[in-house]
Design a protein around this motif. Structure first.
Motif, PDB file in Angstrom:
ATOM      1  N   LEU A  88      27.529   7.024   3.027  1.00 13.57           N
ATOM      2  CA  LEU A  88      27.064   5.356   1.947  1.00 13.57           C
ATOM      3  C   LEU A  88      26.245   5.262   1.588  1.00 13.57           C
ATOM      4  N   VAL A  89      25.146   5.028   3.044  1.00 16.28           N
ATOM      5  CA  VAL A  89      23.600   4.777   3.178  1.00 16.28           C
ATOM      6  C   VAL A  89      22.774   6.310   2.923  1.00 16.28           C
ATOM      7  N   LEU A  90      23.506   6.996   3.280  1.00 22.60           N
ATOM      8  CA  LEU A  90      22.657   8.411   2.364  1.00 22.60           C
ATOM      9  C   LEU A  90      22.561   8.606   1.161  1.00 22.60           C
ATOM     10  N   LEU A  91      24.298   8.005   0.554  1.00 21.32           N
ATOM     11  CA  LEU A  91      24.409   8.179  -0.946  1.00 21.32           C
ATOM     12  C   LEU A  91      23.400   7.123  -1.857  1.00 21.32           C
ATOM     13  N   ALA A 100      18.888   6.981  -4.964  1.00 18.37           N
ATOM     14  CA  ALA A 100      17.610   5.483  -5.373  1.00 18.37           C
ATOM     15  C   ALA A 100      16.147   6.757  -5.552  1.00 18.37           C
ATOM     16  N   GLY A 101      16.123   7.797  -4.978  1.00 18.15           N
ATOM     17  CA  GLY A 101      15.131   8.408  -4.807  1.00 18.15           C
ATOM     18  C   GLY A 101      15.247   9.182  -6.716  1.00 18.15           C
ATOM     19  N   ASP A 102      15.946   9.653  -6.799  1.00 14.40           N
ATOM     20  CA  ASP A 102      16.976  10.482  -8.236  1.00 14.40           C
ATOM     21  C   ASP A 102      15.868   9.233  -9.050  1.00 14.40           C
ATOM     22  N   ALA A 103      16.468   8.128  -9.102  1.00 14.70           N
ATOM     23  CA  ALA A 103      16.396   7.149 -10.409  1.00 14.70           C
ATOM     24  C   ALA A 103      14.546   6.632 -10.173  1.00 14.70           C
ATOM     25  N   LEU A 104      14.005   6.909  -8.475  1.00 15.30           N
ATOM     26  CA  LEU A 104      12.822   6.310  -8.938  1.00 15.30           C
ATOM     27  C   LEU A 104      11.861   7.878  -9.549  1.00 15.30           C
ATOM     28  N   GLN A 105      12.073   9.136  -9.547  1.00 12.61           N
ATOM     29  CA  GLN A 105      11.950  10.380 -10.545  1.00 12.61           C
ATOM     30  C   GLN A 105      11.590   9.900 -11.582  1.00 12.61           C
ATOM     31  N   LEU A 106      12.886   8.826 -12.058  1.00 10.64           N
ATOM     32  CA  LEU A 106      13.038   8.687 -13.723  1.00 10.64           C
ATOM     33  C   LEU A 106      11.953   7.404 -14.179  1.00 10.64           C
ATOM     34  N   GLY A 107      11.682   6.919 -13.299  1.00 11.74           N
ATOM     35  CA  GLY A 107      10.297   5.885 -13.516  1.00 11.74           C
ATOM     36  C   GLY A 107      11.238   3.966 -13.099  1.00 11.74           C
ATOM     37  N   ALA A 108      12.317   3.855 -12.181  1.00  8.93           N
ATOM     38  CA  ALA A 108      12.504   2.876 -11.654  1.00  8.93           C
ATOM     39  C   ALA A 108      11.824   2.335 -11.128  1.00  8.93           C
ATOM     40  N   ALA A 131       0.450  -1.008   0.368  1.00  6.04           N
ATOM     41  CA  ALA A 131       0.632  -0.358  -0.208  1.00  6.04           C
ATOM     42  C   ALA A 131       0.729   1.511  -0.417  1.00  6.04           C
ATOM     43  N   LEU A 132       1.629   1.507   0.150  1.00  3.49           N
ATOM     44  CA  LEU A 132       3.242   1.626   0.268  1.00  3.49           C
ATOM     45  C   LEU A 132       3.461   2.442  -1.142  1.00  3.49           C
ATOM     46  N   SER A 133       3.095   3.880  -1.502  1.00  6.76           N
ATOM     47  CA  SER A 133       4.429   4.731  -2.210  1.00  6.76           C
ATOM     48  C   SER A 133       5.666   3.650  -2.579  1.00  6.76           C
ATOM     49  N   PRO A 134       6.183   4.150  -3.751  1.00  6.58           N
ATOM     50  CA  PRO A 134       7.880   3.811  -4.286  1.00  6.58           C
ATOM     51  C   PRO A 134       8.649   4.676  -3.025  1.00  6.58           C
ATOM     52  N   GLY A 135       8.269   5.912  -2.846  1.00  5.45           N
ATOM     53  CA  GLY A 135       9.315   7.311  -2.235  1.00  5.45           C
ATOM     54  C   GLY A 135       9.084   6.163  -0.789  1.00  5.45           C
ATOM     55  N   ASP A 136       8.023   6.443  -0.198  1.00 11.39           N
ATOM     56  CA  ASP A 136       7.619   5.630   1.405  1.00 11.39           C
ATOM     57  C   ASP A 136       8.636   4.557   1.419  1.00 11.39           C
ATOM     58  N   ARG A 137       8.456   3.388   0.354  1.00 11.77           N
ATOM     59  CA  ARG A 137       9.098   2.402   0.283  1.00 11.77           C
ATOM     60  C   ARG A 137      10.823   2.215   0.384  1.00 11.77           C
ATOM     61  N   LEU A 138      11.316   3.706  -0.118  1.00 12.32           N
ATOM     62  CA  LEU A 138      12.506   3.705  -1.122  1.00 12.32           C
ATOM     63  C   LEU A 138      12.369   4.048   0.983  1.00 12.32           C
ATOM     64  N   LYS A 139      11.729   5.164   1.514  1.00  7.69           N
ATOM     65  CA  LYS A 139      11.657   5.463   3.202  1.00  7.69           C
ATOM     66  C   LYS A 139      12.665   4.044   4.257  1.00  7.69           C
ATOM     67  N   MET A 140      11.768   3.160   3.876  1.00  7.95           N
ATOM     68  CA  MET A 140      11.694   2.649   4.522  1.00  7.95           C
ATOM     69  C   MET A 140      12.889   0.925   4.576  1.00  7.95           C
TER      70      MET A 140
END
Length: 590
Positions: free
Chosen positions: A524-527, A532-540, A481-490
């Motif tokens: 490294l963790v925040l990189l 990955a956040g940028d990749a999500l914006q591009l549709g990954a 049920a989570l959005s891709p952005g929220d799943r990335l935060k998890m």
């Protein structure tokens, strides 16, 4: 000298009549067995005495004799590597005299009167000195130079001072005091335990006590001269956490107080500390450690004295200019001793039976910590940091001892049994813990480690906080049920928890992380999170981003030797970026 007779015995409390000339906190000797005790209440000529030894067999009419002196400790060469009980009786020396069991009334001096120490003078005849000035030193162990200082309240001109071998009672020289009297100088001095040792100035806590433990240094730092509490239920890792801090903290001297702890835990400390290799010196950790062993089966009154004994010894080494770390394990047992004595004195009980003065007594103890300018003309800077474990019954920190401690200390490392059961160590809960030193230490971290240290720390704390909120949603409706952005935060928060905050105390590399290594791990963790956040914006796709193999390399970074961290950081950074770019390219090709 005041002499009286026992009129009542109630466990460790003895009431004596005929003590009108005695004073509060005088040390007394009880009965022909010469049990040691301390006056804690006076009513006319009646004195209430807490006896620091077993009182079985005492009867009314037996003698009580005041020494006219407060409970004091002997300060001098022989403290380091020493193992003392709560009133500074040397346990090794007592065992040599009386066997494995403490004999009642035994009198053994705290410091060895026969051992000779080689004194190297640094002052000379004719020098004008004041209290706190260093006269010379004794090389007590391979790593500790024991400085011999002018006692408090004494100043004048050095009349004589000679190099040589001396016992702690021998005169090493003399001083022509300002009042015209000649004062002999020895290697040893005494100090009453309930009175804090003086200093010139107290400094602001703006430098961190670096511990090498990532959850402490990065998220909840403690300042040099700061105070911290480690509350936690049984089995959550309080003692191991304190052992780690004792071993790795940037302190010159460690004072470890086992206050009312189980005997087998103190046995572990006594067996482990001599075998632990001090990472700073390569010698045994005992070469810079003083142990106060006051187990739960020892008389309860001595438990009350043990933390004062320990902090007075710690202040003495602070006055030499050293950075001292004091571990008190645990103040809850000390508070229980206060409650028992208060009940026997028939005082009005406070919350849960603890005395009304519980909070003020805890404050008096913790307030003796600090970063200071020491007495003496040199202006030595030193610090005394205090870390107290709290053992709330059932892990409930709403009980009085935990709450009184939290009102005083500025760092709260809350241990969580749920994390411990998951084998996440150190089991410090990042949602309930806090450090009020973070803002004042932020400038130091940004200037001495990296200019964006505090920014990275803030982003990691925000991710952990958001993960806790998202977990509630996941429990209700599931991860899908989570959005891709929220799943990335998890995913990023999981990496922070499992890769950064989880640290193995018994791994030869991971047991200690330098500040530089911690900084590179945060990057490294925040990189990964940012790329990955940028990749999500591009549709990954989030599933593919979560499954990239480079995340395993991020997790393994904590096992990299310190000498290799820079090259490994570059390799893992390039690997992450390459694999995330590959996921983006895969999307574009599709």
């Amino acid at each position: 000298m005041s002499k009286g007779k026992i009129v009542k015995v109630a466990g460790p409390l003895v009431i004596a009549e005929g003590m009108r000339d005695a004073n509060m906190f005088d040390v007394v000797r009880v009965s022909e067995q010469r049990l040691i005790g301390e006056i804690i209440e006076m009513h006319g000529d009646r004195a209430s005495v807490q006896v620091y030894e077993e009182t079985a067999g005492l009867g009314t009419g037996e003698a009580v004799e005041s020494t006219g002196m407060p409970l004091s400790v002997e300060l001098g060469p022989g403290l380091i590597q020493g193992i003392f009980d709560g009133i500074q009786r040397p346990l090794e020396a007592i065992r040599a005299v009386a066997g494995n069991n403490l004999t009642r009334g035994i009198e053994v001096p705290s410091l060895d009167r026969d051992k000779k120490w080689h004194f190297y003078p640094t002052a000379k005849a004719g020098d004008t000195v004041v209290a706190g000035d260093v006269l010379g030193y004794v090389q007590e162990t391979d790593v500790v130079k024991h400085k011999i200082m002018v006692p408090y309240g004494v100043s004048g001109t050095v009349k004589a001072l000679a190099e040589g071998d001396y016992t702690v009672e021998d005169a090493i020289g003399s001083l022509s005091a300002d009042n015209g009297k000649e004062t002999p100088l020895t290697l040893m001095q005494r100090w009453p335990v309930r009175r804090g040792r003086p200093y010139k100035t107290k400094l602001s806590p703006d430098r961190p006590l670096v511990t090498g433990q990532r959850v402490v240094d990065a998220l909840f730092p403690i300042a040099k001269g700061g105070v911290a509490a480690i509350p936690g239920p049984f089995g959550s890792g309080k003692t191991v956490t304190q052992h780690q801090l004792a071993k790795w903290a940037e302190a010159d001297i460690v004072v470890y107080i086992g206050c009312g702890e189980r005997g087998n835990e103190m046995t572990d400390v006594l067996n482990e500390f001599p075998e632990l290799i001090d990472p700073h010196t390569g010698e045994s950790l005992m070469e810079r450690t003083v142990l106060i062993a006051n187990t739960s089966d020892m008389p309860v009154a001595a438990r009350e004295a043990s933390i004062y004994t320990g902090i007075t010894i710690a202040e003495y080494f602070r006055d030499m200019g050293y950075s001292v770390a004091l571990m008190a394990d645990s103040t809850s047992r000390w508070a229980e001793a206060l409650r028992e004595m208060s009940g026997r004195l028939e005082e009005m009980p406070g919350e849960e039976g603890y005395p009304a003065y519980l909070g003020s007594r805890l404050a008096q103890f913790y307030e003796r910590a600090g970063r200071v300018i020491c007495l003496g003309s040199e202006g030595r800077e030193a610090s005394l940091s205090v870390i107290g474990a709290v053992s709330p019954p059932g892990g409930d920190i709403s009980e009085p001892v935990s709450q009184a401690t939290l009102r005083i200390v500025k760092v709260f490392w809350g241990l969580d049994s749920a994390l411990a059961y998951k084998r996440h160590f150190p089991a410090i809960n990042w949602l309930t813990s806090y450090s009020l030193y973070t803002d004042s230490l932020g400038k130091w971290f940004n200037e001495n480690v990296a200019p964006d240290w505090m920014t990275l720390r803030g982003r990691m704390m925000a991710l952990l906080s958001e993960e806790a909120s998202l977990e509630e949603i996941v429990k209700l409706v599931g991860m899908d049920a989570l959005s891709p952005g929220d799943r990335l935060k998890m995913e990023a928060a999981r990496s922070i928890r499992e890769d950064f905050l989880h640290q193995l105390a018994f791994h030869e590399v991971d047991t200690y992380s330098s500040l530089r290594k911690q900084y590179l791990m945060m990057r490294l963790v925040l990189l990964y999170y940012d790329k990955a956040g940028d990749a999500l914006q591009l549709g990954a796709q989030i599933d593919k981003l979560a499954a990239i193999p480079g995340r395993e390399d991020v997790g393994r970074f904590k096992y990299v030797q310190e000498k290799d961290i820079e090259t490994e950081f570059e390799r893992v950074s390039d690997l992450l970026e390459g694999q995330i770019d590959a996921v983006i390219a895969e999307k574009e090709d599709a």
